[in-house]
Design a protein around this motif. Structure first.
Motif, PDB file in Angstrom:
ATOM      1  N   VAL A 181       0.883  -1.166   0.000  1.00  0.00           N
ATOM      2  CA  VAL A 181       0.000   0.000   0.000  1.00  0.00           C
ATOM      3  C   VAL A 181       0.920   1.214   0.000  1.00  0.00           C
ATOM      4  O   VAL A 181       1.506   1.557   1.024  1.00  0.00           O
ATOM      5  CB  VAL A 181      -0.933   0.005   1.234  1.00  0.00           C
ATOM      6  N   GLY A 182       1.053   1.819  -1.179  1.00  0.00           N
ATOM      7  CA  GLY A 182       2.033   2.898  -1.302  1.00  0.00           C
ATOM      8  C   GLY A 182       3.418   2.318  -1.058  1.00  0.00           C
ATOM      9  O   GLY A 182       3.798   1.325  -1.661  1.00  0.00           O
ATOM     10  N   ARG A 183       4.135   2.895  -0.136  1.00  0.00           N
ATOM     11  CA  ARG A 183       5.473   2.402   0.214  1.00  0.00           C
ATOM     12  C   ARG A 183       5.443   1.366   1.325  1.00  0.00           C
ATOM     13  O   ARG A 183       6.453   0.735   1.599  1.00  0.00           O
ATOM     14  CB  ARG A 183       6.351   3.577   0.629  1.00  0.00           C
ATOM     15  N   ARG A 184       4.274   1.212   1.955  1.00  0.00           N
ATOM     16  CA  ARG A 184       4.165   0.276   3.077  1.00  0.00           C
ATOM     17  C   ARG A 184       3.999  -1.154   2.598  1.00  0.00           C
ATOM     18  O   ARG A 184       3.386  -1.415   1.577  1.00  0.00           O
ATOM     19  CB  ARG A 184       2.964   0.633   3.955  1.00  0.00           C
ATOM     20  N   ARG A 185       4.557  -2.066   3.363  1.00  0.00           N
ATOM     21  CA  ARG A 185       4.372  -3.495   3.135  1.00  0.00           C
ATOM     22  C   ARG A 185       3.572  -4.029   4.311  1.00  0.00           C
ATOM     23  O   ARG A 185       3.991  -3.919   5.459  1.00  0.00           O
ATOM     24  CB  ARG A 185       5.717  -4.199   3.038  1.00  0.00           C
ATOM     25  N   LEU A 186       2.415  -4.607   4.016  1.00  0.00           N
ATOM     26  CA  LEU A 186       1.536  -5.129   5.051  1.00  0.00           C
ATOM     27  C   LEU A 186       1.297  -6.612   4.814  1.00  0.00           C
ATOM     28  O   LEU A 186       1.327  -7.087   3.682  1.00  0.00           O
ATOM     29  CB  LEU A 186       0.201  -4.379   5.039  1.00  0.00           C
ATOM     30  N   ILE A 187       1.038  -7.320   5.887  1.00  0.00           N
ATOM     31  CA  ILE A 187       0.750  -8.747   5.819  1.00  0.00           C
ATOM     32  C   ILE A 187      -0.647  -8.941   6.387  1.00  0.00           C
ATOM     33  O   ILE A 187      -0.899  -8.591   7.544  1.00  0.00           O
ATOM     34  CB  ILE A 187       1.790  -9.555   6.615  1.00  0.00           C
ATOM     35  N   THR A 188      -1.550  -9.471   5.581  1.00  0.00           N
ATOM     36  CA  THR A 188      -2.922  -9.668   6.048  1.00  0.00           C
ATOM     37  C   THR A 188      -2.976 -10.820   7.051  1.00  0.00           C
ATOM     38  O   THR A 188      -2.099 -11.694   7.075  1.00  0.00           O
ATOM     39  CB  THR A 188      -3.878  -9.982   4.880  1.00  0.00           C
ATOM     40  N   ALA A 189      -4.028 -10.833   7.856  1.00  0.00           N
ATOM     41  CA  ALA A 189      -4.222 -11.910   8.822  1.00  0.00           C
ATOM     42  C   ALA A 189      -4.373 -13.246   8.100  1.00  0.00           C
ATOM     43  O   ALA A 189      -3.872 -14.274   8.567  1.00  0.00           O
ATOM     44  CB  ALA A 189      -5.441 -11.626   9.689  1.00  0.00           C
ATOM     45  N   VAL A 190      -5.029 -13.241   6.953  1.00  0.00           N
ATOM     46  CA  VAL A 190      -5.196 -14.470   6.163  1.00  0.00           C
ATOM     47  C   VAL A 190      -3.839 -14.980   5.692  1.00  0.00           C
ATOM     48  O   VAL A 190      -3.536 -16.175   5.782  1.00  0.00           O
ATOM     49  CB  VAL A 190      -6.152 -14.218   4.974  1.00  0.00           C
ATOM     50  N   SER A 191      -3.002 -14.074   5.197  1.00  0.00           N
ATOM     51  CA  SER A 191      -1.667 -14.447   4.747  1.00  0.00           C
ATOM     52  C   SER A 191      -0.817 -14.963   5.916  1.00  0.00           C
ATOM     53  O   SER A 191      -0.073 -15.939   5.771  1.00  0.00           O
ATOM     54  CB  SER A 191      -0.986 -13.244   4.099  1.00  0.00           C
ATOM     55  N   ALA A 192      -0.929 -14.304   7.059  1.00  0.00           N
ATOM     56  CA  ALA A 192      -0.174 -14.737   8.243  1.00  0.00           C
ATOM     57  C   ALA A 192      -0.615 -16.136   8.680  1.00  0.00           C
ATOM     58  O   ALA A 192       0.227 -16.988   9.006  1.00  0.00           O
ATOM     59  CB  ALA A 192      -0.361 -13.739   9.385  1.00  0.00           C
ATOM     60  N   ALA A 193      -1.914 -16.398   8.654  1.00  0.00           N
ATOM     61  CA  ALA A 193      -2.431 -17.714   9.046  1.00  0.00           C
ATOM     62  C   ALA A 193      -1.952 -18.789   8.071  1.00  0.00           C
ATOM     63  O   ALA A 193      -1.565 -19.890   8.488  1.00  0.00           O
ATOM     64  CB  ALA A 193      -3.949 -17.680   9.118  1.00  0.00           C
ATOM     65  N   ALA A 194      -1.957 -18.479   6.784  1.00  0.00           N
ATOM     66  CA  ALA A 194      -1.483 -19.436   5.775  1.00  0.00           C
ATOM     67  C   ALA A 194       0.006 -19.718   5.981  1.00  0.00           C
ATOM     68  O   ALA A 194       0.456 -20.862   5.881  1.00  0.00           O
ATOM     69  CB  ALA A 194      -1.743 -18.897   4.370  1.00  0.00           C
ATOM     70  N   TRP A 195       0.782 -18.690   6.275  1.00  0.00           N
ATOM     71  CA  TRP A 195       2.210 -18.848   6.525  1.00  0.00           C
ATOM     72  C   TRP A 195       2.439 -19.736   7.748  1.00  0.00           C
ATOM     73  O   TRP A 195       3.288 -20.629   7.718  1.00  0.00           O
ATOM     74  CB  TRP A 195       2.864 -17.471   6.716  1.00  0.00           C
ATOM     75  N   ARG A 196       1.654 -19.500   8.822  1.00  0.00           N
ATOM     76  CA  ARG A 196       1.793 -20.334  10.030  1.00  0.00           C
ATOM     77  C   ARG A 196       1.491 -21.802   9.714  1.00  0.00           C
ATOM     78  O   ARG A 196       2.201 -22.699  10.168  1.00  0.00           O
ATOM     79  CB  ARG A 196       0.880 -19.836  11.143  1.00  0.00           C
ATOM     80  N   ARG A 197       0.439 -22.062   8.932  1.00  0.00           N
ATOM     81  CA  ARG A 197       0.104 -23.444   8.555  1.00  0.00           C
ATOM     82  C   ARG A 197       1.262 -24.082   7.780  1.00  0.00           C
ATOM     83  O   ARG A 197       1.623 -25.241   8.037  1.00  0.00           O
ATOM     84  CB  ARG A 197      -1.174 -23.497   7.727  1.00  0.00           C
ATOM     85  N   ARG A 198       1.843 -23.334   6.837  1.00  0.00           N
ATOM     86  CA  ARG A 198       2.978 -23.887   6.065  1.00  0.00           C
ATOM     87  C   ARG A 198       4.151 -24.192   6.986  1.00  0.00           C
ATOM     88  O   ARG A 198       4.835 -25.202   6.795  1.00  0.00           O
ATOM     89  CB  ARG A 198       3.402 -22.908   4.977  1.00  0.00           C
ATOM     90  N   GLN A 199       4.398 -23.341   7.972  1.00  0.00           N
ATOM     91  CA  GLN A 199       5.500 -23.580   8.904  1.00  0.00           C
ATOM     92  C   GLN A 199       5.251 -24.832   9.748  1.00  0.00           C
ATOM     93  O   GLN A 199       6.169 -25.590  10.023  1.00  0.00           O
ATOM     94  CB  GLN A 199       5.709 -22.366   9.826  1.00  0.00           C
ATOM     95  N   GLU A 200       4.001 -25.046  10.132  1.00  0.00           N
ATOM     96  CA  GLU A 200       3.656 -26.221  10.927  1.00  0.00           C
ATOM     97  C   GLU A 200       3.788 -27.508  10.118  1.00  0.00           C
ATOM     98  O   GLU A 200       4.071 -28.565  10.686  1.00  0.00           O
ATOM     99  CB  GLU A 200       2.234 -26.102  11.468  1.00  0.00           C
ATOM    100  N   GLU A 201       3.600 -27.447   8.808  1.00  0.00           N
ATOM    101  CA  GLU A 201       3.657 -28.629   7.958  1.00  0.00           C
ATOM    102  C   GLU A 201       5.082 -29.049   7.637  1.00  0.00           C
ATOM    103  O   GLU A 201       5.291 -30.168   7.165  1.00  0.00           O
ATOM    104  CB  GLU A 201       2.896 -28.374   6.658  1.00  0.00           C
ATOM    105  N   LYS A 202       6.046 -28.191   7.864  1.00  0.00           N
ATOM    106  CA  LYS A 202       7.433 -28.525   7.553  1.00  0.00           C
ATOM    107  C   LYS A 202       7.911 -29.648   8.470  1.00  0.00           C
ATOM    108  O   LYS A 202       7.598 -29.680   9.643  1.00  0.00           O
ATOM    109  CB  LYS A 202       8.342 -27.304   7.723  1.00  0.00           C
ATOM    110  N   PRO A 203       8.714 -30.571   7.903  1.00  0.00           N
ATOM    111  CA  PRO A 203       9.241 -31.690   8.717  1.00  0.00           C
ATOM    112  C   PRO A 203      10.246 -31.235   9.749  1.00  0.00           C
ATOM    113  O   PRO A 203      10.826 -30.233   9.702  1.00  0.00           O
ATOM    114  CB  PRO A 203       9.883 -32.606   7.699  1.00  0.00           C
TER     115      PRO A 203
END
Length: 72
Positions: free
Chosen positions: A50-72
């Protein structure tokens, strides 16, 4: 009450709708340098620009957490 906090069904109470990079790192207890390393190798959360800002949505954060949990 903060404008970026909602309680949509199925998500954690008081979870922000978007995180700044600083908020994301503090919430997930990782350093900014670690997050940028993850971005560099394509394993970071999706980012909304958004302009110069970089934001992470709650949905994106939740998806990232799930991917981290799935790693061996």
């Amino acid at each position: 009450m903060s404008r970026n906090r909602v309680t949509p069904s199925g998500s954690e109470a008081n979870e922000p709708v978007v995180y700044s990079i600083r908020q994301f790192c503090a919430t997930h207890q990782i350093s900014k340098s670690k997050l940028y390393q993850l971005f560099k190798i394509g394993e970071g959360p999706a980012v909304l620009r958004v302009g110069r800002r970089r934001l992470i949505t709650a949905v994106s954060a939740a998806a990232w957490r799930r991917r981290q949990e799935e790693k061996p």
